[in-house]
Write an enzyme that holds these catalytic residues in place. Structure first.
Site, mmCIF file in Angstrom:
data_model
loop_
_atom_site.group_PDB
_atom_site.id
_atom_site.type_symbol
_atom_site.label_atom_id
_atom_site.label_comp_id
_atom_site.label_asym_id
_atom_site.label_seq_id
_atom_site.Cartn_x
_atom_site.Cartn_y
_atom_site.Cartn_z
ATOM 1 N N LYS A 13 3.915 9.151 -8.762
ATOM 2 C CA LYS A 13 4.888 8.164 -9.261
ATOM 3 C C LYS A 13 4.392 7.456 -10.522
ATOM 4 C CE LYS A 13 5.282 5.483 -5.632
ATOM 5 N NZ LYS A 13 4.318 6.110 -4.720
ATOM 6 N N ARG A 88 9.626 -0.625 -0.713
ATOM 7 C CA ARG A 88 8.774 0.150 0.202
ATOM 8 C C ARG A 88 9.284 0.048 1.637
ATOM 9 N NH1 ARG A 88 4.273 0.762 -3.169
ATOM 10 N NH2 ARG A 88 2.367 1.343 -2.163
ATOM 11 N N ARG A 122 -8.305 10.785 -7.815
ATOM 12 C CA ARG A 122 -7.633 9.818 -8.679
ATOM 13 C C ARG A 122 -8.608 8.766 -9.202
ATOM 14 N NH1 ARG A 122 -1.883 7.153 -7.315
ATOM 15 N NH2 ARG A 122 -2.929 5.792 -5.831
ATOM 16 N N ARG A 155 -9.972 3.462 -6.599
ATOM 17 C CA ARG A 155 -9.445 2.299 -5.873
ATOM 18 C C ARG A 155 -9.863 2.380 -4.406
ATOM 19 N NH1 ARG A 155 -3.218 2.536 -7.342
ATOM 20 N NH2 ARG A 155 -3.132 2.219 -5.115
ATOM 21 N N ARG A 166 -2.344 5.208 4.783
ATOM 22 C CA ARG A 166 -1.241 4.840 3.889
ATOM 23 C C ARG A 166 -0.078 5.825 4.031
ATOM 24 N NH1 ARG A 166 -3.139 4.367 -1.956
ATOM 25 N NH2 ARG A 166 -1.283 3.133 -2.244
#
Ligand code: AMP
Length: 210
Positions: A13, A88, A122, A155, A166
């Site tokens: 995203k 969300r 990431r 992160r 998640r």
């Protein structure tokens, strides 16, 4: 144009949001980035949500809705915006309907197994929020942000164990939004496993932009 990008964490995203926003000249509104900046600045709100975010859970609806409302009331959002990471939950989507009408909702679809693989690579810029990937979208200089030159980080919520948690949160709380927006005739789904440029092209086509 007022747009929503939907998809599991790690579906791409953020990366696609940057491309679309540049193309359309609209701001990218990422509630995740707003929340991280509150945490980094050590604001009262930041301190309240820090442990929630690091655990991979969602911040309470009322709080995120307030943040979002304030952000899209700003001048740069007058001609449109792209929401990345909001809504969300169904209550967030319902609250948004009371704030403004959106033109389209794009779902970037990627299976869970591919997501866990992706997220371990990431890298995020803690200063400006830009995202990179060690293999799919490497920065020009390893470990350094192309945009602002800061040192990139992993992160805490990109840790594989946290990622699985998640994804569970995504399936339970966010996935119902797909049916919500499909019922309203707003949903466009694209295959997020295609190469980055092809995903972007599929999104532009779905939105009727060239
Ligand atoms: P993101 O960068 O969009 O993946 O968001 C990172 C984290 O910020 C999430 O795991 C949540 O803890 C929090 N967050 C961001 N957006 C929302 C939202 N719309 N509702 C609740 N929590 C959010």
């Amino acid at each position: 144009m007022k747009l929503i990008l939907l998809g599991a964490p790690g579906a791409g995203k953020g990366t696609q949001a940057e491309l679309i926003c540049e193309k359309l000249g609209i701001p990218q509104v990422s509630t995740g980035n707003i929340i991280r900046s509150e945490i980094k600045s050590g604001t009262e709100l930041g301190l309240r949500v820090k442990s929630i975010v690091e655990s991979g859970a969602l911040v309470p609806d009322s709080l995120v809705i307030e943040l979002l409302k304030n952000r899209i009331a700003q001048d740069d959002c007058k001609n449109g915006f792209l929401l990345d990471g909001f809504p969300r939950t169904i209550p967030q989507a319902e609250a948004l309907e009371g704030i403004c009408a959106v033109d389209a909702v794009v779902e970037i679809h990627v299976p869970d197994t591919a997501i866990v693989n992706r997220m371990s690579g990431r890298r995020t810029c803690p200063t400006c929020g830009a995202t990179f990937h060690v293999t799919n979208k490497p920065p020009k200089k390893e470990g350094v942000c192309d945009v602002c030159g800061a040192a990139l980080i992993v992160r805490p919520d990109d840790d594989p164990e946290v990622v699985r948690g998640r994804l569970k949160v995504y399936h339970e709380q966010t996935e119902p939004l797909i049916a919500f927006y499909r019922e309203r005739g707003l949903l466009k789904t694209v295959d997020g496993q295609l190469p980055l440029a092809d995903v972007a092209a599929a999104i532009y086509e779905a939105l009727g932009i060239r």
